[in-house]
Design a protein around this motif. Sequence first.
Motif, PDB file in Angstrom:
ATOM      1  N   TYR A  25     -35.265 -18.561 -19.728  1.00  0.00           N
ATOM      2  CA  TYR A  25     -34.976 -19.411 -20.890  1.00  0.00           C
ATOM      3  C   TYR A  25     -35.771 -18.883 -22.083  1.00  0.00           C
ATOM      4  O   TYR A  25     -36.730 -19.500 -22.535  1.00  0.00           O
ATOM      5  N   HIS A  27     -35.324 -18.641 -25.308  1.00  0.00           N
ATOM      6  CA  HIS A  27     -35.432 -19.411 -26.542  1.00  0.00           C
ATOM      7  C   HIS A  27     -36.337 -20.626 -26.373  1.00  0.00           C
ATOM      8  O   HIS A  27     -37.067 -21.002 -27.291  1.00  0.00           O
ATOM      9  N   LEU A  28     -36.305 -21.235 -25.192  1.00  0.00           N
ATOM     10  CA  LEU A  28     -37.158 -22.393 -24.943  1.00  0.00           C
ATOM     11  C   LEU A  28     -38.632 -22.028 -25.027  1.00  0.00           C
ATOM     12  O   LEU A  28     -39.456 -22.831 -25.484  1.00  0.00           O
ATOM     13  N   PRO A 315     -32.957 -27.666 -18.328  1.00  0.00           N
ATOM     14  CA  PRO A 315     -33.264 -26.472 -19.117  1.00  0.00           C
ATOM     15  C   PRO A 315     -32.045 -25.721 -19.644  1.00  0.00           C
ATOM     16  O   PRO A 315     -32.074 -25.221 -20.770  1.00  0.00           O
ATOM     17  N   LYS A 316     -30.991 -25.636 -18.849  1.00  0.00           N
ATOM     18  CA  LYS A 316     -29.815 -24.884 -19.306  1.00  0.00           C
ATOM     19  C   LYS A 316     -29.207 -25.510 -20.551  1.00  0.00           C
ATOM     20  O   LYS A 316     -28.761 -24.802 -21.461  1.00  0.00           O
ATOM     21  N   GLU A 319     -31.688 -24.788 -23.462  1.00  0.00           N
ATOM     22  CA  GLU A 319     -31.633 -23.375 -23.851  1.00  0.00           C
ATOM     23  C   GLU A 319     -30.384 -23.071 -24.660  1.00  0.00           C
ATOM     24  O   GLU A 319     -30.434 -22.355 -25.674  1.00  0.00           O
ATOM     25  N   ALA A 323     -30.156 -21.359 -28.245  1.00  0.00           N
ATOM     26  CA  ALA A 323     -29.492 -20.050 -28.294  1.00  0.00           C
ATOM     27  C   ALA A 323     -28.316 -20.045 -29.256  1.00  0.00           C
ATOM     28  O   ALA A 323     -28.022 -19.022 -29.887  1.00  0.00           O
TER      29      ALA A 323
END
Length: 709
Positions: A25, A27-28, A315-316, A319, A323
């Motif tokens: 991840y 960007h996170l 998280p997905k 992210e 993104a």
Amino acid sequence: MPLAFFKKKLTNNSSIAISEENSHYPHLFEPLDLGFTQLKNRIIMGSMHTGLEDRFYHYGRLAAYFEARAKGGVGLIITGGISPNREGWLTPLAGTMNRLADVVHHRRITHAVHKHGAKILLQILHAGRYGYHPFVVAPSAIKSPISPFKPRQMSQKNIAATIADFAHTATLAKKAGYDGVEIMGSEGYLINQFLSSCTNQRNDKYGGTLENRGRFAVEIVRAIRQAVGEQFIISFRLPVIELVEQGLVMAEVIEFAKSLESAGITLLNTGIGWHESRIPTIVSSVPRAAFVRYTEALKAAVNTPIIAANRINMPKVAEEILASNQADLVQMARPFLADSEWVNKARNNQENLINTCIGCNQACLDHTFNNEQVSCLVNPLACFESQIALKPAKKPKKIVIIGAGVAGLSAAVTAATRGHQVVIYEAKPFIGGQFNLAKVIPGKEEFFETIRYFREQIKRLGITVELNTKVDRAMLANMQADHVIIATGVVPRQLTTLAGVNLPKVVSYSELLSGEKVAGERVAVLGAGGIGFDVAEFLVHGESVAADVNDEHYQAVAQTAESFFAQWGVQPDAHYNHEGGLTAATAIKPCRQVYLLQRSAGKLGKSLGKTTGWVHKAVMKQAGVIQISEAEYEKITDEGLWVRLDGVSQLIRVDTVVLCVGQESVNELMPKLGDTPKADYHAIGGARLSDGLDAKRAIREGFELAVRL
């Protein structure tokens, strides 16, 4: 700026790195440079009122709660709302920061957070007309539908004093070690009440035009910036879509945001809806990240870093928001109640181990609005970190658990975490118990996540699970366990005295929701508790149970954002031009006619949750469900259900009758009087008590028992 800059050693000698590259991840976990300070990642723990903010003697517990999340890897924490003065209280004697003595207690919080490399903001919240006390004030003397007290209209002198109070609170926050403050300007609280014409009917310089209605907020920001200096974070939570009549349109939101930029804010946080809005925003049926499109529209128009919020829990999803450049940071609140290690698990590519927030509200927001201590249905440790220690067992024991519902699973995972040897026996070919029924209700697809979490924890902890195994007393006697936990749950109660109850057209809720039986085109649901409402919603949308529903790879299909907006009347265009973002709703087309009945008097659904019940009731109305109270069930025949209403016998012509009339405990394995078992026996969840059973109690009982063993 080179990444190495962010990896400097912390001043308190902590070994935790400020940030690190992350291929899962990226960007996170990218740092954010704010010029005078940096955030180690893009993940924010948003503001939640826990009930610990209101009393100074709870601040040790509050510090432990925040420290667990800081240790868990979050970059920035925002506290629950703290009032700048007495008029701003949410409830009598609510958390207030306006004295130098308050600084001492708050320093416990900031110190606990900073030693793990996270930053923290104090949220300043003035409730305005939402306050539950007789001192409430507002821009205009218009009573709120969610408070019994009519507010006093603020004079200009009162307004000036309140602005000064905001600045004073921010100054004290800086003394207490906070890295900044967040000004609560959305959700229908005082600043939002000034901003919107539906609650601001003034004709002075604080009313009328958008510039005048926004003047109060702008003057607060300027006063705080002047008081604290440039090197202090000021986040402003503004209403990106209000979802109320006479609310702002997106062009006005953008104009207001630009005025806040000019006044000196550091971050723009996004609020969705008012507390009195009739559009769901926080329940599990709201699609994930449904409202982020409005955040994206705002981000394109301003230069300040923008925070996305609402129904982001994995998280997905977070992210993807970053993104795709829809926001600069992502805020989650309840997900950090559910799992304090959310960030660390995402960093280590262990998303499968995250205890996901399912948006149920049962132990968090429902508790808040009932003035109860907040916790979490899926994580009973939340807000009790300083009171409950998950210490390794002094002497590991063999623990046998009968039943793999959420009560048994909670006990198993907690006990195994402490080092006990745990074996689970389950009569069915899958784990999850009643959650396997709940997860197929439209809008409750998140319940799959809890079963997934327990399944993955079982693998990680090496817990033995024997499926398709019905245990009897003889087997128990030979297991040589130190403790036996009976978590066999419940079965649906039958109306054995009702004539015709054995006809093929009569089914239990478990038979229907498991896919074992299918309902006809006209259905009567007997019982209007939580299960009755769930069954009715399942029926009007049509069965969606697949043959492989209990397979661990099964994926539920949740409602899309477009379908959700159409159902509830939200303008889907990110640059909405209807006031408050509202538009005409599209009526639900139910796939069958449903009758929902209860024996007791009064409106149906009285036992539903405080913050979710109104949503279920609204869906029933949208779908044309016929609701009947004070129904005396007489008999069931091939023609349908005979009931007596107001002393008159009537026939409701239905093809199917679904029984949702309660549950009965399954606990025949508990020792009987006179037995002398070698092991200690314990009953939890539905096996202990079927009345008032809910998952919150079941999971909590399993957890608390395992902590004691």
